[in-house]
Design an enzyme around this catalytic site. Sequence first.
Site, PDB file in Angstrom:
ATOM      1  N   SER A 157       0.843  -1.197   0.000  1.00  0.00           N
ATOM      2  CA  SER A 157       0.000   0.000   0.000  1.00  0.00           C
ATOM      3  C   SER A 157       0.885   1.257   0.000  1.00  0.00           C
ATOM      4  O   SER A 157       1.789   1.358  -0.824  1.00  0.00           O
ATOM      5  CB  SER A 157      -0.939  -0.054   1.208  1.00  0.00           C
ATOM      6  OG  SER A 157      -1.968   0.891   1.094  1.00  0.00           O
ATOM      7  N   ASP A 322      -8.869  -6.496  -4.630  1.00  0.00           N
ATOM      8  CA  ASP A 322      -8.453  -5.203  -4.068  1.00  0.00           C
ATOM      9  C   ASP A 322      -8.993  -4.102  -4.966  1.00  0.00           C
ATOM     10  O   ASP A 322      -8.574  -3.965  -6.108  1.00  0.00           O
ATOM     11  CB  ASP A 322      -6.929  -5.150  -4.000  1.00  0.00           C
ATOM     12  CG  ASP A 322      -6.394  -3.853  -3.388  1.00  0.00           C
ATOM     13  OD1 ASP A 322      -7.195  -2.948  -3.096  1.00  0.00           O
ATOM     14  OD2 ASP A 322      -5.165  -3.764  -3.202  1.00  0.00           O
ATOM     15  N   HIS A 355      -8.065  -5.222  -0.285  1.00  0.00           N
ATOM     16  CA  HIS A 355      -6.760  -4.594  -0.044  1.00  0.00           C
ATOM     17  C   HIS A 355      -6.065  -5.219   1.165  1.00  0.00           C
ATOM     18  O   HIS A 355      -4.844  -5.370   1.178  1.00  0.00           O
ATOM     19  CB  HIS A 355      -6.978  -3.099   0.171  1.00  0.00           C
ATOM     20  CG  HIS A 355      -5.720  -2.295   0.217  1.00  0.00           C
ATOM     21  ND1 HIS A 355      -4.822  -2.247  -0.822  1.00  0.00           N
ATOM     22  CD2 HIS A 355      -5.195  -1.502   1.190  1.00  0.00           C
ATOM     23  CE1 HIS A 355      -3.805  -1.455  -0.497  1.00  0.00           C
ATOM     24  NE2 HIS A 355      -4.008  -1.002   0.719  1.00  0.00           N
TER      25      HIS A 355
END
Lengths: 386, 386
Positions: A157, A322, A355
């Site tokens: 991320s 995601d 995610h």
Amino acid sequence: MPDTLPADSVGLVTPQQAHFDEPLALACGKTLPAYDLVYETYGKLNVERNNAVLICHALSGHHHAAGYHSMDERKPGWWDAHIGPGKTIDTNRFFVVSLNNLGGCHGTTGPCSINPDTGRQWGPDFPVMTVGDWVNSQARLADRLGIQRFAAVVGGSLGGMQVMQWSLAYPERIANAVVIAATPRLSAQNIAFNEVARQAIRSDPDFHGGWYAEHGTMPKRGLKLARMVGHITYLSEHSMGAKFGRDLRSDELNFGYDVEFQVESYLRYQGDMFSTAFDANTYLLMTKALDYFDPAAAHGGDLAAALAPANCPFLVMSFSTDWRFAPERSRELVDALVRAGKPVSYAEIESPHGHDAFLLPDVRYQAVFGGFMKRVARDITRAGDK
Amino acid sequence: MPDTLPADSVGLVTPQQAHFDEPLALACGKTLPAYDLVYETYGKLNVERNNAVLICHALSGHHHAAGYHSMDERKPGWWDAHIGPGKTIDTNRFFVVSLNNLGGCHGTTGPCSINPDTGRQWGPDFPVMTVGDWVNSQARLADRLGIQRFAAVVGGSLGGMQVMQWSLAYPERIANAVVIAATPRLSAQNIAFNEVARQAIRSDPDFHGGWYAEHGTMPKRGLKLARMVGHITYLSEHSMGAKFGRDLRSDELNFGYDVEFQVESYLRYQGDMFSTAFDANTYLLMTKALDYFDPAAAHGGDLAAALAPANCPFLVMSFSTDWRFAPERSRELVDALVRAGKPVSYAEIESPHGHDAFLLPDVRYQAVFGGFMKRVARDITRAGDK
């Protein structure tokens, strides 16, 4: 709270602190006169000092990535599934460094620290940070630890953005790059979600322009809302459906505004927990760092041109469900790396977990990631043999 | 503000009001003693009274679906692209009825109306409404207008749920059903987004437990946040990207929390406009009606079994980039209709505009929708010939 520590745990760990007196020039034009970085290390730095792996954390992350701070700690560090003896990032082979980034709220200098110019907390006066600023500070930590070159820099991320930045700003100091569930730049929709979170915090009357600590308040309502929105975007529609569906909290609808559906209860709980545990100014700053990252911008939007300085093999991974940083965004990066003539491996992992999948164990994820890290370890051994 | 009215406009229209004294029993167990429904009509009811089309509005919609209230009105009704002489819902053929639903804030009895029991505004005491309650009130409006059976009931999003409910509660009173960009039940993610909106409103200190009017306040911060979150879900990631990308408001980043990206400016503006124009209690109530709708629940989750009473042809339409109520959700409905042996046509329209696509003109959308409505019109003519 483990009775005994698992055999594949790094065990009990103690955060360390490094103080830096050299001023750090920031992208925003300001300078941080001095600062502390809090970090943890797992495993041992070898004699050649070439087995270090840097872990870069995401939005609400921190230095405590693996092991336990005490036998009373309920849960291990946030990436314990992947860091430990025999794990994906094998601490029998690697010396792992994990820090809390500048602007954080877990011990590193940030909005809750004292501003030496005023003797008050920095609060909203703490400078807005960029991924580039963080990587510069991380390079100084590497200097302090005697690490000239990381065997790998790894992050998911927002952490993956730091990895990209390392490959561009310090190509000679990073031997391998692992970019997970990231994006080379936020989309308008990503920025929009961040802006909702910021508005929620900043419009909370308890925010007081960021001086809430001096007012003896905390913008808990705003931070709760910010976390609730964020949390929805971390999970896939599928995983929320599988976990909660339309299950009710009690037997019947109450036709009112108390909790009715389990998913409401879960979100409120997550939001409440976060709103008392995290600093609002830090949250604002972290979302801004996400928004700003865009290495292609200085190259007229040409990401391949922006990646020209990179000089190491990349492993890029994404997760099928995601939708915060969808596989398409990782493929953008991969395509640009290929166009730029850089060595890159890419795996899109089938996962129902959205995610958040980058935090969780998964057979194929660990096989791909672990395989890459084994090769990194072999390269170190070979270098030692020469 | 048109200088002259477009030729294909229904022209200047005047809202009408119907008062009902018969108490309305509600799903929540309460009874509404009396109420007013505000509505508009376009076109003429024929002698056989069989050419009426009912329009059901969505979350923030109202009765003003087409035409202009005055020559000073800046924009026509919310579905003017599809209602008018020669348009998809052709007012040369149909008598179109469009109302503001109970609990609304555009003239129909709702939280801003006076509670006859107390002499004060209903405020948060206004009963939570369900799609079923709305459809029951709409049937009474039909009685009042002398409409025994609608040639078609039509709606998008929450409006599409009302269409489904019509087909189940009053199968003999609906000749055709048009369900657009809807879902037979919200997913956990849908409910989660609604819950964020509700928490934003209810945690605003100006909300005062729903009695904001008596406190001379409005929970503008909360309603603004609710709308910002909602707005993101109405647009596709693609359309936000195409419209705003990462464009900055000014030439440079300001490294602060003022507006930096165009998308932030747009969202704040949309939120601000909405927060002064819409009633917060109505918004809460509308989101609850969305959450509750689930005809399959009473049939152990078997949607086909729930649809057994339906007795009319369906047209179901969805839009490729709609992620609020994705095409999969429409296909669920279509599959269940097929399993239940009901006649259904389905079209998935390619559109970059996300959920909002149902409001906009589009060649294929209008061809499919218009083709269906032409058949509806022919059936009326044939019935007249007999």
